[in-house]
Scaffold this motif. Structure first.
Motif, PDB file in Angstrom:
ATOM      1  N   ASN A  97       4.695   9.617  86.550  1.00 42.50           N
ATOM      2  CA  ASN A  97       4.078   8.677  85.561  1.00 42.50           C
ATOM      3  C   ASN A  97       4.660   8.229  84.714  1.00 42.50           C
ATOM      4  N   ALA A  98       4.798   9.452  83.369  1.00 41.17           N
ATOM      5  CA  ALA A  98       5.692   9.255  82.302  1.00 41.17           C
ATOM      6  C   ALA A  98       6.225  10.763  82.481  1.00 41.17           C
ATOM      7  N   VAL A  99       7.822  10.492  81.861  1.00 43.02           N
ATOM      8  CA  VAL A  99       8.691  12.143  81.073  1.00 43.02           C
ATOM      9  C   VAL A  99       9.892  11.638  80.327  1.00 43.02           C
ATOM     10  N   LYS A 100       8.374  12.637  78.653  1.00 43.14           N
ATOM     11  CA  LYS A 100       9.761  12.792  77.984  1.00 43.14           C
ATOM     12  C   LYS A 100       9.860  13.792  77.315  1.00 43.14           C
ATOM     13  N   ARG A 101      11.023  13.730  76.164  1.00 40.86           N
ATOM     14  CA  ARG A 101      11.610  14.559  75.755  1.00 40.86           C
ATOM     15  C   ARG A 101      11.916  15.078  74.300  1.00 40.86           C
ATOM     16  N   GLY A 102      11.349  14.929  73.625  1.00 40.95           N
ATOM     17  CA  GLY A 102      11.872  15.293  71.789  1.00 40.95           C
ATOM     18  C   GLY A 102      12.753  16.227  71.823  1.00 40.95           C
ATOM     19  N   ILE A 103      13.410  16.241  70.870  1.00 39.58           N
ATOM     20  CA  ILE A 103      14.730  16.933  70.570  1.00 39.58           C
ATOM     21  C   ILE A 103      14.349  16.910  68.873  1.00 39.58           C
ATOM     22  N   GLU A 104      13.843  18.451  68.549  1.00 42.43           N
ATOM     23  CA  GLU A 104      14.576  18.428  67.110  1.00 42.43           C
ATOM     24  C   GLU A 104      15.204  19.373  66.247  1.00 42.43           C
ATOM     25  N   TYR A 105      16.066  19.442  65.245  1.00 41.42           N
ATOM     26  CA  TYR A 105      17.356  19.829  64.764  1.00 41.42           C
ATOM     27  C   TYR A 105      17.091  20.436  63.220  1.00 41.42           C
ATOM     28  N   ASP A 106      16.532  21.614  63.066  1.00 46.17           N
ATOM     29  CA  ASP A 106      17.216  21.896  61.815  1.00 46.17           C
ATOM     30  C   ASP A 106      18.508  22.711  60.452  1.00 46.17           C
ATOM     31  N   LYS A 107      18.580  21.152  60.063  1.00 44.39           N
ATOM     32  CA  LYS A 107      20.463  21.744  59.842  1.00 44.39           C
ATOM     33  C   LYS A 107      20.211  23.344  58.673  1.00 44.39           C
ATOM     34  N   SER A 108      19.119  23.494  58.105  1.00 40.07           N
ATOM     35  CA  SER A 108      19.093  24.383  57.325  1.00 40.07           C
ATOM     36  C   SER A 108      19.095  25.647  57.799  1.00 40.07           C
ATOM     37  N   THR A 109      18.669  25.870  59.075  1.00 41.27           N
ATOM     38  CA  THR A 109      17.936  27.174  59.558  1.00 41.27           C
ATOM     39  C   THR A 109      19.050  26.896  61.417  1.00 41.27           C
ATOM     40  N   GLY A 110      19.455  26.094  61.936  1.00 42.63           N
ATOM     41  CA  GLY A 110      20.010  25.811  62.514  1.00 42.63           C
ATOM     42  C   GLY A 110      19.739  26.163  63.585  1.00 42.63           C
ATOM     43  N   ALA A 111      17.853  26.494  63.696  1.00 40.15           N
ATOM     44  CA  ALA A 111      16.843  26.104  65.149  1.00 40.15           C
ATOM     45  C   ALA A 111      16.682  24.479  65.700  1.00 40.15           C
ATOM     46  N   VAL A 112      16.439  24.533  66.682  1.00 40.16           N
ATOM     47  CA  VAL A 112      16.504  23.235  67.826  1.00 40.16           C
ATOM     48  C   VAL A 112      15.196  23.845  68.606  1.00 40.16           C
ATOM     49  N   LEU A 113      13.970  22.329  68.279  1.00 48.04           N
ATOM     50  CA  LEU A 113      13.001  22.339  69.162  1.00 48.04           C
ATOM     51  C   LEU A 113      13.339  21.364  69.905  1.00 48.04           C
ATOM     52  N   ILE A 114      13.044  21.958  71.998  1.00 50.88           N
ATOM     53  CA  ILE A 114      12.979  20.496  72.925  1.00 50.88           C
ATOM     54  C   ILE A 114      11.686  20.676  73.274  1.00 50.88           C
ATOM     55  N   ARG A 115      10.891  19.455  73.388  1.00 53.79           N
ATOM     56  CA  ARG A 115       9.558  19.503  74.207  1.00 53.79           C
ATOM     57  C   ARG A 115       9.434  18.577  74.677  1.00 53.79           C
ATOM     58  N   ASP A 116       8.804  18.858  76.095  1.00 51.97           N
ATOM     59  CA  ASP A 116       8.455  18.471  76.851  1.00 51.97           C
ATOM     60  C   ASP A 116       7.230  17.341  77.593  1.00 51.97           C
ATOM     61  N   GLU A 117       6.902  16.621  77.578  1.00 53.30           N
ATOM     62  CA  GLU A 117       5.666  16.260  78.013  1.00 53.30           C
ATOM     63  C   GLU A 117       5.819  15.765  79.437  1.00 53.30           C
ATOM     64  N   LEU A 118       5.439  15.863  80.970  1.00 51.12           N
ATOM     65  CA  LEU A 118       5.546  15.012  82.558  1.00 51.12           C
ATOM     66  C   LEU A 118       4.156  14.945  82.443  1.00 51.12           C
ATOM     67  N   ASP A 119       4.219  13.804  82.830  1.00 58.05           N
ATOM     68  CA  ASP A 119       2.687  12.713  83.858  1.00 58.05           C
ATOM     69  C   ASP A 119       2.644  12.764  84.795  1.00 58.05           C
ATOM     70  N   LEU A 120       3.107  13.659  85.889  1.00 59.02           N
ATOM     71  CA  LEU A 120       3.109  13.425  87.298  1.00 59.02           C
ATOM     72  C   LEU A 120       2.232  13.291  87.790  1.00 59.02           C
ATOM     73  N   LYS A 121       2.554  12.792  89.298  1.00 53.35           N
ATOM     74  CA  LYS A 121       1.810  11.810  90.134  1.00 53.35           C
ATOM     75  C   LYS A 121       1.417  12.368  91.020  1.00 53.35           C
ATOM     76  N   LYS A 122       1.337  13.764  91.130  1.00 49.98           N
ATOM     77  CA  LYS A 122       1.063  14.591  92.376  1.00 49.98           C
ATOM     78  C   LYS A 122       1.260  16.111  92.081  1.00 49.98           C
ATOM     79  N   THR A 123       0.586  17.366  92.277  1.00 43.71           N
ATOM     80  CA  THR A 123       1.257  18.365  92.376  1.00 43.71           C
ATOM     81  C   THR A 123       2.600  18.800  92.496  1.00 43.71           C
ATOM     82  N   SER A 124       3.362  19.258  91.726  1.00 42.41           N
ATOM     83  CA  SER A 124       4.549  19.368  91.823  1.00 42.41           C
ATOM     84  C   SER A 124       5.275  20.838  91.697  1.00 42.41           C
ATOM     85  N   GLU A 125       6.280  20.875  91.723  1.00 33.52           N
ATOM     86  CA  GLU A 125       6.988  22.249  91.514  1.00 33.52           C
ATOM     87  C   GLU A 125       8.266  21.317  90.596  1.00 33.52           C
ATOM     88  N   LEU A 126       8.479  22.185  89.732  1.00 37.22           N
ATOM     89  CA  LEU A 126       9.288  21.497  88.370  1.00 37.22           C
ATOM     90  C   LEU A 126      10.504  22.954  88.400  1.00 37.22           C
TER      91      LEU A 126
END
Length: 187
Positions: A51-80
């Protein structure tokens, strides 16, 4: 296929693993001197399974860190599957919630990257950079069989020599899945 592009594979199958006429929509972004953020709605490429799949990405230039945040609203029990392709050597932690990737840069310096699942029920595993068992064999596709095969348009699948996949595999998920993966260079 999605499995070769560091994004989600939902309910792997022999056919398309994303809808070809779908696309990502940038829902929001924010750029400052130190932090860059963006959120992408990928629902239209996964609408058969979610029903919904969203990906957020954040990059911190001072440390070089990356955060990838995924949120999935699935229609049924699934394999991912969640994949990250790398030429680095991968060392998993005892609980498999984090890994250290080690590789040499072009100057011959050893570099290390810590990668951790900071939110979500998944654990890491190391897989070969090869198609899933449920995937079609691209070497048999008509478009590959009908070309002469050269470096620009090969006739067969790249062997991916020296590449591994840092993977997270969920089986029989709930309908709501969220996962955050944080990456930061180690000194």
């Amino acid at each position: 296929r999605a499995e070769g592009h560091n994004t989600w594979v939902i309910n792997p199958k022999n056919g398309f693993d994303q809808l070809l006429d779908g696309g990502g929509i940038i829902e929001g972004y924010n750029f400052t001197d130190n932090i860059s953020r963006a959120v992408v709605d990928l629902t239209s490429v996964y609408s058969d399974d979610a029903n919904a799949v969203k990906r957020g990405i954040e990059y911190d230039k001072s440390t070089g860190a990356v955060l990838i945040r995924d949120e999935l609203d699935l229609k049924k029990t699934s394999e991912l599957y969640w994949f990250m392709h790398t030429k680095a050597d991968i060392t998993l932690s005892a609980d498999k919630k984090s890994a250290v990737l080690t590789a040499e840069n072009l100057n011959g310096e050893t570099k290390r990257l810590w990668v951790g699942i900071t939110d979500g029920d998944g654990v890491f595993e190391i897989k070969a950079a090869a198609p899933l068992e449920t995937s079609p064999n691209p070497d048999l596709w008509t478009e590959n069989q009908n070309n002469a095969g050269d470096s620009v348009n090969p006739q067969t699948q790249n062997s991916n020599e020296g590449i591994s996949k840092l993977a997270v595999h969920y089986q029989n998920t709930g309908l709501a899945v969220s996962q955050s993966v944080y990456m930061i260079p180690l000194k």
